[in-house]
Design an enzyme around this catalytic site. Structure first.
Site, mmCIF file in Angstrom:
data_model
loop_
_atom_site.group_PDB
_atom_site.id
_atom_site.type_symbol
_atom_site.label_atom_id
_atom_site.label_comp_id
_atom_site.label_asym_id
_atom_site.label_seq_id
_atom_site.Cartn_x
_atom_site.Cartn_y
_atom_site.Cartn_z
ATOM 1 N NE ARG A 46 -7.987 43.415 26.211
ATOM 2 C CZ ARG A 46 -8.029 42.064 26.253
ATOM 3 N NH1 ARG A 46 -7.340 41.392 27.158
ATOM 4 N NH2 ARG A 46 -8.772 41.409 25.397
ATOM 5 C CE1 TYR A 98 -8.690 66.188 37.727
ATOM 6 C CE2 TYR A 98 -9.382 63.904 37.875
ATOM 7 C CZ TYR A 98 -9.241 65.068 37.150
ATOM 8 O OH TYR A 98 -9.658 65.103 35.841
ATOM 9 C CG ASP A 170 -2.868 62.037 41.767
ATOM 10 O OD1 ASP A 170 -1.942 62.416 41.019
ATOM 11 O OD2 ASP A 170 -4.073 62.228 41.501
ATOM 12 C CE LYS A 195 -4.455 66.335 33.725
ATOM 13 N NZ LYS A 195 -4.918 65.960 35.037
HETATM 14 C C1 LIG Z 1 -5.913 65.116 35.593
HETATM 15 C C2 LIG Z 1 -5.703 64.485 36.924
HETATM 16 C C3 LIG Z 1 -6.123 63.172 37.171
HETATM 17 C C4 LIG Z 1 -6.862 62.356 36.126
HETATM 18 O O1 LIG Z 1 -6.076 62.045 35.044
HETATM 19 P P1 LIG Z 1 -6.652 61.875 33.522
HETATM 20 O O2 LIG Z 1 -5.434 61.584 32.749
HETATM 21 O O3 LIG Z 1 -7.340 63.145 33.176
HETATM 22 O O4 LIG Z 1 -7.618 60.722 33.585
HETATM 23 C C5 LIG Z 1 -5.870 62.644 38.421
HETATM 24 N N1 LIG Z 1 -5.252 63.354 39.387
HETATM 25 C C6 LIG Z 1 -4.838 64.611 39.177
HETATM 26 C C7 LIG Z 1 -4.161 65.340 40.281
HETATM 27 C C8 LIG Z 1 -5.061 65.222 37.945
HETATM 28 O O5 LIG Z 1 -4.665 66.483 37.765
#
Ligand SMILES: *Cc1c(COP(=O)(O)O)cnc(C)c1O
Length: 379
Positions: A46, A98, A170, A195
């Site tokens: 972990r 988001y 982010d 992504k």
């Molecule tokens: C998809 C996304 C998230 C969340 O990420 P996950 O891997 O789906 O938990 C956060 N911020 C943005 C801009 C995203 O596109």
């Protein structure tokens, strides 16, 4: 070392036992100790796994940071940042966030006594009026999802530094290829690795990258205590995906530009959101802080009802109707019913997330086929 070389080599060494050039998938939950407490740096998986450690070193290098920590998802990474805070603390964040971040902030953390201000951040000077003694974090997303607003990271960092507030960015939409927030003064970079970094629509993962040793220690403590750690197989898949990040991003940007330009003059399209247009309100800031403009585009379908929009969303042959973004495949998303379904109608319409808005994640296919698909679907 330049970006492409780092993407391929940073953090990676041939396996010392076999010479394997690819980091092995260390599919193990525990590590044998020589004597109690004496181990090779790994106690329980972990906390640490060698495949994940290799990926963390690679991600830190790509974001020009000192430390990276991987999480089981982007939301897991975001959750860890908010857990740095205490009841009574306040956060200033964007009004075009988001959907999952908005849901976590309002439904999970507001009940714990943390206050969030959702404000328009396309002019960073708006932030100052919300700052007070309780402000502990500024959380920004740029470009924003789905209306591609651009937030000036350097300007936010200046406000945050003056008031001793943490700035988290982010950076999912830009990827480290296009934008490095730590170099612009941010304290924390968050990625939904799911992504562009993973890039092949086969892994869910998140990451945080920081420079400060103390901050890294606190975030790692949260990971190890709360347990949102990713598995070794997923770490391996992301290591593999990242090796082509620079190549994929070049094509995403090239295809994105061609498609944005095509849609801008299309008679059935009312509006195209893409930061590469000179008439985008923050085009100059985008130019200053990003290397290129990416493959994320949102469009408003002219005079279209919800049914018309559904029909358009379902008439593509190459673009697939799906949530998510940043993979090699082109995707189309209807934010109102998909990614932003948890944002109240009044909130989302304020920032332009209307029923007839579609978001495109332009993939790396041949652009002629993508243009042809748009043409037939709009026809
Ligand atoms: C998809 C996304 C998230 C969340 O990420 P996950 O891997 O789906 O938990 C956060 N911020 C943005 C801009 C995203 O596109």
């Amino acid at each position: 070392m330049k970006f492409g070389t780092k993407a391929i080599h940073a953090g990676l060494e041939p396996d010392p036992t076999t010479g394997a050039i690819m980091t092995p998938i260390f599919q193990t939950s525990t590590y044998v100790q020589e004597s109690p407490g004496k181990n090779k740096g790994y106690g329980y998986a972990r906390g640490k796994n060698p495949t994940r450690v290799a990926l963390e070193k690679n991600l830190a290098a790509l974001e020009e940071g000192k430390h990276a920590i991987c999480f089981s998802s982007g939301m897991g990474a975001t959750d860890a940042v908010i857990k740095l805070l205490s009841p009574g603390d306040e956060v200033i964040t964007g009004d075009d966030l988001y959907g999952g971040s908005y849901r976590m902030f309002t439904k999970i953390f507001e009940p714990y006594g943390i206050k969030f201000h959702f404000i328009n951040m396309s002019d960073a000077s708006n932030i100052s009026q919300y700052v007070n003694d309780k402000t502990k974090l500024i959380w920004i997303e740029t470009p924003t999802n789905p209306t591609m607003q651009i937030v000036d990271i350097e300007a936010c960092a200046k406000i945050a530094k003056e008031k001793n507030i943490l700035l988290a960015v982010d950076n999912t939409f830009a990827s480290p290829y296009l934008q490095n927030p730590l170099l612009l003064g941010a304290d924390i970079v968050m990625h939904s690795v799911t992504k562009y970094l993973g890039g092949h629509s086969d892994v869910v993962m998140g990451a945080l990258i920081v420079n400060d040793d103390k901050l890294h220690e606190r975030l790692y403590f949260i990971l190890n205590s709360c347990g949102a750690n990713p598995g070794p197989m997923d770490s391996f898949l992301v290591l593999r995906g990242i090796k082509t990040l620079h190549l994929r991003m070049e094509r995403h940007c090239y295809n994105g530009r061609k498609i944005a330009e095509y849609l801008k003059t299309h008679p059935r399209i009312e509006k195209v959101y893409w930061p590469g247009f000179e008439d985008h309100p923050n085009h100059l800031i985008a130019k200053k802080q990003m290397k290129d403009f990416g493959g994320m585009i949102s469009i408003v379908f002219k005079n279209a009802s919800l049914e018309d929009t559904f029909k358009l969303a379902s008439s593509f042959n190459v673009f697939a109707l799906a949530e998510s973004l940043g993979g090699v495949e082109s995707l189309v998303n209807h934010p109102v019913t998909m990614t932003h379904a948890s944002v109240p109608k009044a909130e989302r319409e304020k920032v332009g997330v209307v029923d007839n808005l579609l978001r495109l994640s332009v993939g790396v296919e041949d652009v002629e086929d993508l243009l042809e698909d748009l043409k037939q679907a709009l026809g």
